[in-house]
Design a protein around this motif. Structure first.
Motif, mmCIF file in Angstrom:
data_model
loop_
_atom_site.group_PDB
_atom_site.id
_atom_site.type_symbol
_atom_site.label_atom_id
_atom_site.label_comp_id
_atom_site.label_asym_id
_atom_site.label_seq_id
_atom_site.Cartn_x
_atom_site.Cartn_y
_atom_site.Cartn_z
ATOM 1 N N LEU B 145 0.684 -1.196 -0.002
ATOM 2 C CA LEU B 145 0.030 0.071 -0.140
ATOM 3 C C LEU B 145 0.816 1.108 0.038
ATOM 4 O O LEU B 145 0.516 1.931 -0.773
ATOM 5 C CB LEU B 145 -1.016 -0.059 1.292
ATOM 6 C CG LEU B 145 -2.153 -0.910 1.246
ATOM 7 C CD1 LEU B 145 -3.075 -0.758 2.673
ATOM 8 C CD2 LEU B 145 -2.982 -0.804 0.028
ATOM 9 N N ASN B 146 1.781 1.271 0.706
ATOM 10 C CA ASN B 146 2.723 2.388 0.962
ATOM 11 C C ASN B 146 3.845 2.558 -0.521
ATOM 12 O O ASN B 146 3.926 3.631 -0.659
ATOM 13 C CB ASN B 146 3.953 2.194 2.021
ATOM 14 C CG ASN B 146 3.053 2.584 3.217
ATOM 15 O OD1 ASN B 146 2.126 2.815 3.244
ATOM 16 N ND2 ASN B 146 3.663 1.976 4.379
ATOM 17 N N SER B 148 2.380 2.014 -3.331
ATOM 18 C CA SER B 148 1.372 2.420 -4.544
ATOM 19 C C SER B 148 1.530 3.992 -4.498
ATOM 20 O O SER B 148 1.794 4.557 -3.589
ATOM 21 C CB SER B 148 0.188 1.739 -4.345
ATOM 22 O OG SER B 148 -0.508 2.708 -3.367
ATOM 23 N N ALA B 149 0.916 4.599 -5.682
ATOM 24 C CA ALA B 149 0.824 6.158 -5.940
ATOM 25 C C ALA B 149 -0.254 6.770 -5.122
ATOM 26 O O ALA B 149 -0.117 7.661 -4.602
ATOM 27 C CB ALA B 149 0.720 6.340 -7.311
ATOM 28 N N TRP B 150 -1.260 5.600 -4.819
ATOM 29 C CA TRP B 150 -2.594 6.357 -3.987
ATOM 30 C C TRP B 150 -2.428 6.327 -2.579
ATOM 31 O O TRP B 150 -1.817 5.231 -2.059
ATOM 32 C CB TRP B 150 -3.672 5.332 -4.564
ATOM 33 C CG TRP B 150 -3.679 5.736 -6.086
ATOM 34 C CD1 TRP B 150 -3.523 4.746 -6.987
ATOM 35 C CD2 TRP B 150 -4.347 6.821 -6.841
ATOM 36 N NE1 TRP B 150 -3.637 5.360 -8.325
ATOM 37 C CE2 TRP B 150 -4.456 6.624 -8.116
ATOM 38 C CE3 TRP B 150 -5.040 7.986 -6.181
ATOM 39 C CZ2 TRP B 150 -4.882 7.255 -9.081
ATOM 40 C CZ3 TRP B 150 -5.456 8.817 -7.251
ATOM 41 C CH2 TRP B 150 -5.452 8.494 -8.570
ATOM 42 N N PRO B 151 -3.104 7.079 -1.826
ATOM 43 C CA PRO B 151 -2.700 7.339 -0.415
ATOM 44 C C PRO B 151 -3.727 6.529 0.376
ATOM 45 O O PRO B 151 -4.834 6.864 0.843
ATOM 46 C CB PRO B 151 -3.114 8.735 -0.270
ATOM 47 C CG PRO B 151 -3.852 9.499 -1.248
ATOM 48 C CD PRO B 151 -3.555 8.533 -2.624
ATOM 49 N N TYR B 152 -3.570 5.160 0.220
ATOM 50 C CA TYR B 152 -4.350 4.246 0.977
ATOM 51 C C TYR B 152 -4.002 4.151 2.413
ATOM 52 O O TYR B 152 -2.883 4.133 2.857
ATOM 53 C CB TYR B 152 -4.097 2.661 0.675
ATOM 54 C CG TYR B 152 -4.898 2.407 -0.986
ATOM 55 C CD1 TYR B 152 -5.926 2.163 -1.107
ATOM 56 C CD2 TYR B 152 -3.786 2.377 -1.803
ATOM 57 C CE1 TYR B 152 -6.258 1.849 -2.344
ATOM 58 C CE2 TYR B 152 -4.083 2.177 -3.139
ATOM 59 C CZ TYR B 152 -5.709 1.805 -3.293
ATOM 60 O OH TYR B 152 -5.880 1.615 -4.594
ATOM 61 N N ILE B 153 -5.123 4.263 3.417
ATOM 62 C CA ILE B 153 -4.774 4.367 4.730
ATOM 63 C C ILE B 153 -5.385 3.156 5.447
ATOM 64 O O ILE B 153 -6.623 3.063 5.102
ATOM 65 C CB ILE B 153 -5.226 5.627 5.537
ATOM 66 C CG1 ILE B 153 -4.574 7.013 4.860
ATOM 67 C CG2 ILE B 153 -4.808 5.667 7.057
ATOM 68 C CD1 ILE B 153 -5.007 8.151 5.117
ATOM 69 N N LEU B 154 -4.807 2.474 6.102
ATOM 70 C CA LEU B 154 -5.426 1.434 6.816
ATOM 71 C C LEU B 154 -6.179 1.920 8.070
ATOM 72 O O LEU B 154 -5.422 2.344 9.041
ATOM 73 C CB LEU B 154 -4.215 0.347 7.147
ATOM 74 C CG LEU B 154 -4.792 -1.286 7.543
ATOM 75 C CD1 LEU B 154 -3.712 -2.181 7.450
ATOM 76 C CD2 LEU B 154 -5.316 -1.189 9.236
ATOM 77 N N THR B 155 -7.420 2.099 7.865
ATOM 78 C CA THR B 155 -8.284 2.778 9.060
ATOM 79 C C THR B 155 -8.781 1.810 9.861
ATOM 80 O O THR B 155 -9.187 1.914 11.258
ATOM 81 C CB THR B 155 -9.337 3.670 8.412
ATOM 82 O OG1 THR B 155 -10.015 2.982 7.475
ATOM 83 C CG2 THR B 155 -8.536 4.778 7.976
ATOM 84 N N GLU B 156 -8.969 0.626 9.628
ATOM 85 C CA GLU B 156 -9.783 -0.443 10.381
ATOM 86 C C GLU B 156 -9.197 -1.943 10.281
ATOM 87 O O GLU B 156 -8.930 -2.249 9.039
ATOM 88 C CB GLU B 156 -11.178 -0.414 10.263
ATOM 89 C CG GLU B 156 -11.861 -1.150 11.407
ATOM 90 C CD GLU B 156 -13.385 -0.818 11.325
ATOM 91 O OE1 GLU B 156 -13.846 0.549 11.157
ATOM 92 O OE2 GLU B 156 -13.985 -1.922 11.463
ATOM 93 N N LEU B 171 -9.211 6.417 1.386
ATOM 94 C CA LEU B 171 -8.611 7.127 0.457
ATOM 95 C C LEU B 171 -8.610 8.649 0.768
ATOM 96 O O LEU B 171 -8.188 9.677 0.088
ATOM 97 C CB LEU B 171 -9.090 6.773 -0.894
ATOM 98 C CG LEU B 171 -8.340 5.572 -1.475
ATOM 99 C CD1 LEU B 171 -9.371 4.983 -2.563
ATOM 100 C CD2 LEU B 171 -6.899 5.747 -1.868
ATOM 101 N N SER B 173 -7.862 12.187 2.940
ATOM 102 C CA SER B 173 -6.806 13.004 3.331
ATOM 103 C C SER B 173 -6.767 12.680 4.888
ATOM 104 O O SER B 173 -7.725 12.874 5.419
ATOM 105 C CB SER B 173 -6.375 14.404 3.324
ATOM 106 O OG SER B 173 -7.464 14.944 3.792
ATOM 107 N N PRO B 174 -5.627 12.289 5.781
ATOM 108 C CA PRO B 174 -5.632 12.019 7.169
ATOM 109 C C PRO B 174 -5.853 13.365 7.834
ATOM 110 O O PRO B 174 -5.307 14.122 7.457
ATOM 111 C CB PRO B 174 -4.317 11.587 7.666
ATOM 112 C CG PRO B 174 -3.692 11.709 6.516
ATOM 113 C CD PRO B 174 -4.235 11.873 5.199
#
Lengths: 366, 175
Positions: B145-146, B148-156, B171, B173-174
Motif C-alpha cells: 500500500l505504501n 503504490s501511488a495512491w494514499p491508501y490508509i489502513l483505518t480498520e 482514501l 486525507s488524514p
C-alpha cells in the motif's frame, strides 16, 4: 531673430490689451473711481419771472461757480420752455450733470413720521395710497419723491419729507429736454435743501437693478451652458480614448493563446495535494504497522491471541493464557513502547469451560 | 454687507434655485448622455484590462505549472502517470485487491463502502476487504500500500479468526 522680436512684441501688445480690458471690466463691475475730477453741473433754475443757468465745477472740497446766464422768462408760459432750453443748450458739455430747479410754488410738501424698518418700495406704496390725503390729488397725476431723516433712535421712526409736483409739469419739462436731446438728470424744487428728485429715478433705478439681475442670470446660464458643452466634449473625448484603448487591449488579449491552462494548474495542484496525502498515509500506515509488529514480537509463547480489533480510535487485543503472571509480563512489555502508554488491561477472567485458562482483554488508546 | 445681503436675500435665494435648475436641466439636456457613454466605455476598458491581466497571469502560472509538471514527471514518473490517469473507485479497489494478492492474501470479498455524510456532502472513498492469509501477509500488504501511488490508509483491522482479516482502507486525507 527678427521673427522672434516681432513675435515678442505682438505678445506684449496682446498682453497689454488683455490687461486693459480686465482693468476696464473691473472698473465697470465694482465701480472703481480713478482720480479724474468730478463732473461739473449745469443747473437751470426757473424762477417766477426769470431763468438762471449756473455751471458749477465740482471739486472735492468746494463748488466753484464758473458761468452764470440770466434770461427773462415767465415760468407759467410753458410754450416757451423749449426755446429757453435750446438757448441754454450750448452751455452743456459732455459728462455734465444737468439739474432743473422749479419754483417752490409749483410743488407741494408734506412731512410726517413713519416706521423706520419700511423699505423704499413700501414707503412709495404708502405715499401713493395717501397722496389724496396729503396733497389732494391722485398719485397717478403727481410726481412724488421723498427724503428720510433718521429720528429718535429709541422709537425707531424716520422723519419723511415728501414733495409732489403735477405730473404734467414734469412731463412737459422732460419732453422739452428729450426733444432737444438734452440730458436731464434731476428736477429739484427751489428753497429746498433735501436731495429730492422729481424725475422717476426710483422706478428707473429699480428697473436697472432688475435688468442687472436678469443679466447676471443670463450670464450665469451662458457660463453654465459653455461649461456643460466643454465637459460634454471632454467626456466624449475620454470615451473615445477609452474605446480605442479597449480595442487595443482586446486585440492584445486575443493574441495570447493558451492551451488548456487550467488543466495543467489543476493537475499540478492534484499532484501536490496527493503527495501530501500520500506522505500522511505512509506515516499513518507505519504507525499501525509498528503497533502490529510490537504485538507479535513481544507475545510470549504461553499466550494465544484470539482476536484483534484496530481502528483510528482504539486497539483491542483479546487472548488466552494459563498464567496470570504471563499476561502481566506481556502487558509490561507492551507498555515499555512509547505508543502503548495509554494501555490498560480491561478484563481478566477464568475461562468458564477450562478453569485453568484465563481470558484477557487489553485496550490501547492512541 | 449684511444689510445688502438681507436686502437681496430673495434674489440670492432665487439665484440659488435658478442655478440648481439651470445646471440640472443643462446636465440632463447636454451632459447626461455623454457621461453615460463615458461610464460605459470606462467600464468596458476596466473589464478588458482585468481580463488581459488575468490572462497574462494565467499564462505565467501555466508556464510555471508546465515546468513543475515536467519536473515531477521526470522525477516520479509512476506517481505522475497514476495521478494523471484519474482512476475511479472501482479501479482503486482493483489495485488494492491486486496488492493484497501480491502480499500472499486470498481475497474473500472486496467492496467499496458507500455511506452518506452530514449535509449531503460526497462520501469519502473507502474500501472494505475480507482477506484470508497469515499475520506476516499483513505487513507485506501495508508495504504494498505504501509503495503504490495512491494514499491508501489502513483505518480498520479486525482479526476474529486465525486466518481471516477484515480490513478497511481509506482514501481521504488524514485529519
Amino acid at each position: 531673430m527678427q521673427r522672434i522680436y516681432t513675435r515678442g512684441l505682438s505678445l506684449t501688445s496682446f498682453k497689454n490689451t488683455v490687461l486693459l480690458f480686465f482693468e476696464r471690466l473691473l472698473k465697470c463691475l465694482f465701480k472703481i473711481s480713478d482720480n479724474t475730477p468730478l463732473m461739473s453741473t449745469l443747473e437751470i433754475i426757473f424762477e417766477k419771472e426769470r431763468c438762471r443757468a449756473l455751471i458749477t465745477a465740482n471739486n472735492q472740497t468746494r463748488n466753484d461757480c464758473v458761468t452764470e446766464k440770466i434770461m427773462a422768462h415767465l415760468f407759467e408760459d410753458k410754450n416757451k420752455l423749449p426755446e429757453i432750453i435750446e438757448t441754454l443748450k450750448p452751455l452743456y458739455k459732455k459728462n455734465m450733470r444737468v439739474i432743473v430747479t422749479i419754483p417752490s410754488q409749483e410743488a407741494m410738501t408734506h412731512e410726517f413720521e413713519l416706521d423706520g424698518t419700511l423699505k423704499e418700495t413700501e414707503v412709495m406704496q404708502f405715499l401713493s395710497s395717501k397722496s389724496v390725503l396729503f396733497f389732494g390729488y391722485l398719485a397717478e397725476t403727481l410726481c412724488l419723491d421723498y427724503d428720510t431723516f433718521r429720528g429718535d433712535d429709541n422709537n425707531n421712526k424716520q422723519k419723511i419729507t415728501v414733495i409732489a409736483a403735477h405730473r404734467s409739469l414734469i412731463q412737459t419739462i422732460q419732453a422739452a429736454f428729450q426733444k432737444l436731446k438734452f440730458p436731464l438728470h434731476c428736477i429739484k424744487v427751489s428753497n429746498n435743501s433735501t436731495s429730492i428728485n422729481l424725475l422717476p429715478w426710483r422706478q428707473q433705478q429699480a428697473k436697472r437693478k432688475k435688468q442687472k439681475q436678469c443679466a447676471t442670470l443670463v450670464f450665469f446660464a451662458i457660463v453654465v451652458f459653455i461649461v456643460m458643452i466643454v465637459l460634454k466634449y471632454q467626456f466624449l473625448y475620454l470615451a473615445n480614448h477609452y474605446t480605442k484603448k479597449t480595442q487595443e487591449l482586446n486585440s492584445e488579449n486575443s493574441q495570447i493563446v493558451l492551451n488548456h491552462p487550467h488543466q495543467h494548474i489543476a493537475l499540478l495542484q492534484q499532484l501536490k495535494s496527493m503527495r501530501v496525502k500520500k506522505t500522511a498515509a505512509i506515516r499513518e500506515n507505519q504507525l499501525a504497522e509498528n503497533l502490529f509488529k510490537i504485538i507479535s514480537t513481544t507475545l510470549p509463547n504461553s499466550i494465544t491471541l484470539s482476536s484483534l480489533y484496530f481502528n483510528s480510535h482504539a486497539l483491542t487485543i483479546s487472548g488466552v493464557s494459563d498464567q496470570l503472571s504471563t499476561i502481566h509480563t506481556y502487558s509490561d512489555a507492551l507498555q515499555q513502547n512509547q505508543a502503548w502508554k495509554k494501555m490498560s488491561i480491561s478484563e481478566i477472567h477464568n475461562d468458564l469451560q477450562n478453569k485453568s485458562q484465563m481470558d484477557f482483554t487489553i485496550q490501547v488508546k492512541p | 454687507m449684511m444689510r445688502s445681503i438681507r436686502k437681496n436675500h430673495r434674489y440670492i435665494l432665487f439665484f440659488i434655485v435658478f442655478s440648481f435648475l439651470i445646471t440640472g436641466s443643462f446636465y440632463f439636456l447636454f451632459l447626461q448622455s455623454a457621461v453615460i457613454h463615458y461610464q460605459y466605455t470606462k467600464r468596458n476598458y476596466d473589464a478588458s484590462l482585468i481580463a488581459l491581466n488575468e490572462k497574462k497571469q494565467l499564462a505565467v502560472s501555466d508556464i510555471h505549472a508546465q515546468k513543475e509538471l515536467h519536473r515531477i514527471e521526470q522525477q516520479n514518473s509512476d506517481f505522475y502517470a497514476a495521478i494523471q490517469s484519474n482512476q475511479s473507485l472501482d479501479q482503486l479497489l482493483q489495485l488494492a485487491t491486486n496488492s493484497a494478492e501480491k502480499s500472499g492474501f486470498s481475497v474473500i470479498q472486496a467492496a467499496p463502502v458507500v455511506f452518506k455524510q452530514k449535509n449531503n456532502q460526497p462520501a469519502d472513498d473507502q474500501i472494505q476487504l475480507q482477506l484470508s492469509g497469515t499475520y506476516q501477509c499483513l505487513f507485506y500488504f501495508i508495504d504494498q500500500l505504501n509503495q503504490s501511488a495512491w494514499p491508501y490508509i489502513l483505518t480498520e483491522l479486525k482479526i476474529q479468526h486465525a486466518d481471516q482479516f477484515n480490513i478497511q482502507l481509506d482514501l481521504r486525507s488524514p485529519s
